[in-house]
Write a protein that holds these residues in place. Sequence first.
Motif, PDB file in Angstrom:
ATOM      1  N   VAL A 154      -7.861  -1.786  -6.015  1.00  0.00           N
ATOM      2  CA  VAL A 154      -8.709  -1.879  -4.827  1.00  0.00           C
ATOM      3  C   VAL A 154      -9.985  -2.652  -5.145  1.00  0.00           C
ATOM      4  N   LEU A 214      -9.077  -6.246  -5.540  1.00  0.00           N
ATOM      5  CA  LEU A 214      -8.803  -6.868  -4.241  1.00  0.00           C
ATOM      6  C   LEU A 214     -10.109  -7.197  -3.532  1.00  0.00           C
ATOM      7  N   LEU A 230      -4.319   2.391  -8.253  1.00  0.00           N
ATOM      8  CA  LEU A 230      -4.998   2.077  -6.990  1.00  0.00           C
ATOM      9  C   LEU A 230      -6.490   1.871  -7.193  1.00  0.00           C
ATOM     10  N   PHE A 243       0.849  -1.195   0.000  1.00  0.00           N
ATOM     11  CA  PHE A 243       0.000   0.000   0.000  1.00  0.00           C
ATOM     12  C   PHE A 243       0.883   1.244   0.000  1.00  0.00           C
ATOM     13  N   PHE A 260     -18.419  -2.149  -0.461  1.00  0.00           N
ATOM     14  CA  PHE A 260     -17.525  -2.322   0.688  1.00  0.00           C
ATOM     15  C   PHE A 260     -18.275  -2.855   1.910  1.00  0.00           C
ATOM     16  N   VAL A 313     -11.092 -10.902  -2.267  1.00  0.00           N
ATOM     17  CA  VAL A 313     -11.508 -11.223  -0.901  1.00  0.00           C
ATOM     18  C   VAL A 313     -12.893 -11.863  -0.911  1.00  0.00           C
TER      19      VAL A 313
END
Lengths: 267, 396, 294
Positions: free
Chosen positions: C221, C224, C217, C96, C269, C228
């Motif tokens: 993000v 990612l 980024l 990061f 999120f 996950v």
Amino acid sequence: MGAEPAAMTPPGAPLGAPGAASSRALLEVEDLEVTYGRSRAVEGISLSVGEGEVVGIVGPNGAGKSSTLRAIMGAVRRSGGQVTLRGKALAPGRPENIARLGVAMVPEGRHLFASMTVKENLELGRLARRRDRRPRFDDGEVAELFPVAEEFRDQRAGLLSGGQQQQVAIARALLADPDLLLLDEPSLGLSPTAVAAVFSALAHIHELGVSILLVEQRAEMTLEFCSRSYVLVGGRIRFEADRSTPIQTVIDSYFGADPSARSELRR
Amino acid sequence: MTEERARVALPRPGRARLRLGAEVLGPLVLVGIVALVGAQLSAADKTDAINVLVTTVIVVGLYVFIGNSGVISFGQISFVAVGAFAAAIWTTPVATRDATMPDLFGFLATPRLTSTESLLVGAGLGALFALAVGLALMRLSGLSAGIATFAVLEITYNVLANWDKIGPGPTTLADVPATTGITQALVGCAIAIVVAFAYQQTRSCRLLRASRADPLAARGIGVSIFRHRLVAFVISGAICGFAGALYAHELGSISVTQVYLALTFSTLSMLVVGGSQSLWGASVGGVLLGVLFSFLSNAVNGTTVLGFSFTLPNGLNTIIFAILFVGALMLAPRGLTRSREFLAVALGERPPRARPPGTIAGRSPGAEVPLGAEPEPSEGTPTSGAGESAHTGPPR
Amino acid sequence: MTVVGYLVNAISLGALYALIAVSVGLVFAVLRQINLAQGEVMAFGAYSLWLMRSLPIWLAIVLCFAICIAGSLVLQVAVFRPLRGASALATLIVTFGVSYGLEALWLVVFGPNGKPVSMLIRLNNTVIGGAIALRWITIVDIGAAALLLGGLYALLFRSSLGLRMRAVAEDFSTARIVGVRIERVVTVAFVLCGASAAVVAVLETVQTPLVTTTLGLSLIVVALVGVVLGGLDHLGRATAGGFIVGFVNSLLGSILPEQQLVFVTSLTFLFVVIVLVVRPAGLLAPRGVGVERV
């Protein structure tokens, strides 16, 4: 279990005399030390394995047996000492290179690649073969020695029983065509029948000319099987035993010499 | 009897208390010096000093959770944001609110608070928000905690930037009373340090710190990591919310991008570089890197040092922070203070032998160490068995 | 546009994110490290396309691959190798920081205004006009992703190199004991990451012909998040997770009205948080798969 094949020692291999072994030693370990953080697991031990010899290391839990073996393989960092194979120093930290010099290890708990098939596991064993020589045994011989490996070729390794897994693990190590086979507690968690099968296979492997360094907790069986055995307690070699050593002497040394060894630590 | 002898004769608990007093004095004196120096400076530089102090409050807030629990959080700036916007909105003149934010909820649109009240409200809302988030997340640790708290930051940002019923949305809310001067910032900083320090003396915090070293053992003896983490998280949230309120009153305006990724990154860098596991480390990091940060930010707009005037390209300040951040993590994970408290540093005591937690200081084999990925001895990594010691260690 | 058009576009964006997700998943599988810096390799590739705007297209693309692969390998040596044995979280935090620093570096070197890359802009032309509105780039997107993912699958499950990679992924230290040369496997993994970054860089610059500092980024993000959601521990699921996130995002983007669209990020999120709390092994993982949780 079949103990008698172990009596077959290839001609020229020294028996029970480490000092004499040095001239023909395959593996020599000098003043090996292994530390984890502040705790010392192995405190300066020396041992040797002659060409074609079967040598044992026995000792209680936490004596440093596995650490010794892993340090020879280069899989843990050693804080002191030297390991040589045929007089050539083995650099620590790169087990993959040591494997390619003819040392194969069967780790404690087998460590097969559980999600892969038996066939794939065996194929990985072939990786470390040296290209400049003909292998000591072909796939057929290994299959003969470990019928399990052939029978369950396409089975996922993780689905096999403990005994079967141990056989595949040894077969995997053999396919690397090693000069020296390191075994870490091959009897751990196996049924008596499975243990017998493993040891008879080991006897056979020895007959084919592979030297063996065997770490075991079962002292009696190991003393019987190996031409000599080191008794390791509290990170130090207490003495060297062979078939004639009374087992009680070994057991006593576990508790006599170092009271700390009495505390049985869960592995 | 001389005073000297009286001190020596103190009973043990008294001496310990004395030591505690001296311990907290370090960070306090440090921020005091910043305030004193700042007070002498020109108006423009005074702003920088105030900013250093307010930033230090945030870093102390981060430390209370991250340092004590050993769990990373990218989400604490959310609490700063909540505190900042609550304080900003409730202290802005009602007429301005009506004009710039006509869609505001009623409870946000009418009440007007004083700046001091708004600081308390900021702290309270920060704590409340942290409680809500913590109840959901405090069972996570390691990678999951890192990603989940990052998600919280993203959500907070996204909602604040787009929902015009609760704030100015993507625009800047100006007209916030700029009441955070040097004195207010110093007092705020001192309060944060004392709260963090007092919390550190509680049983809950001690247990939390113990669990950081060995979570399994802590759980084995019945320590509820969840509860103690939650306590730390809420206190951290309160300090962060408080800092947010201070921040809004320092700037005199607030926009959501000011309390987002950049602030997260710079304050985390300060904590890591200072030393993430001690209050002294957090204070030193906040002050030193805060000064550096102000200097670099000024340099980007053109500054004069010793008669040389120069301008750094925009972005170079961030690059320098990134280098410090990554460098500290990789080379000195315990930071400048080696994560020791003030007295230990002052008296030259040896640092504790305990390893830094695997969470922020990468080297140590914590619960998150990947299976079988041993550090490579040839690369000169410190000897740590990476889980190896767990099963082959000697019986001592 | 019709439903078919929406779906095809969604598949195309999903494919793009699957390509990013697979690189993250690959590094995690082999090293248990989080490669957040992958995004900056893509950004670097995209900027390199701008730098090479006067070269013939084919040459620029070939060089873009070389540059991305080289960048990926530099990161592996400079960042990932020193972090061997550190926790996955530590690598997340460090990468990061690296990404954030590189983003600032792009700002210094390339400026804040974005650089136009229009070399393959023709791919935005429609193949089928009218209601479906299929563009060339959509086909290329899907085709490239299918080719790359298919190739990776073949590499992993049909080759000796793949067998070694899988061995490392499953049991790092045992793989070394049987003689797998770990550095080679790691190098291959990062070469693959670099190649996938180049593909993403080319495809992304076609769709959004303005390269800005936040390109890396912002893409990584979201990817990612997908990784996950799908399940970090499993390459296939991680990739599928990346695809789903891209797919759903694109679909919502076409369906939802503007004022609700802005909250899609929050919902995504929020979903991530819920999954982490309720199913930490990932949504796609079979029930009962445990994951470290302290």
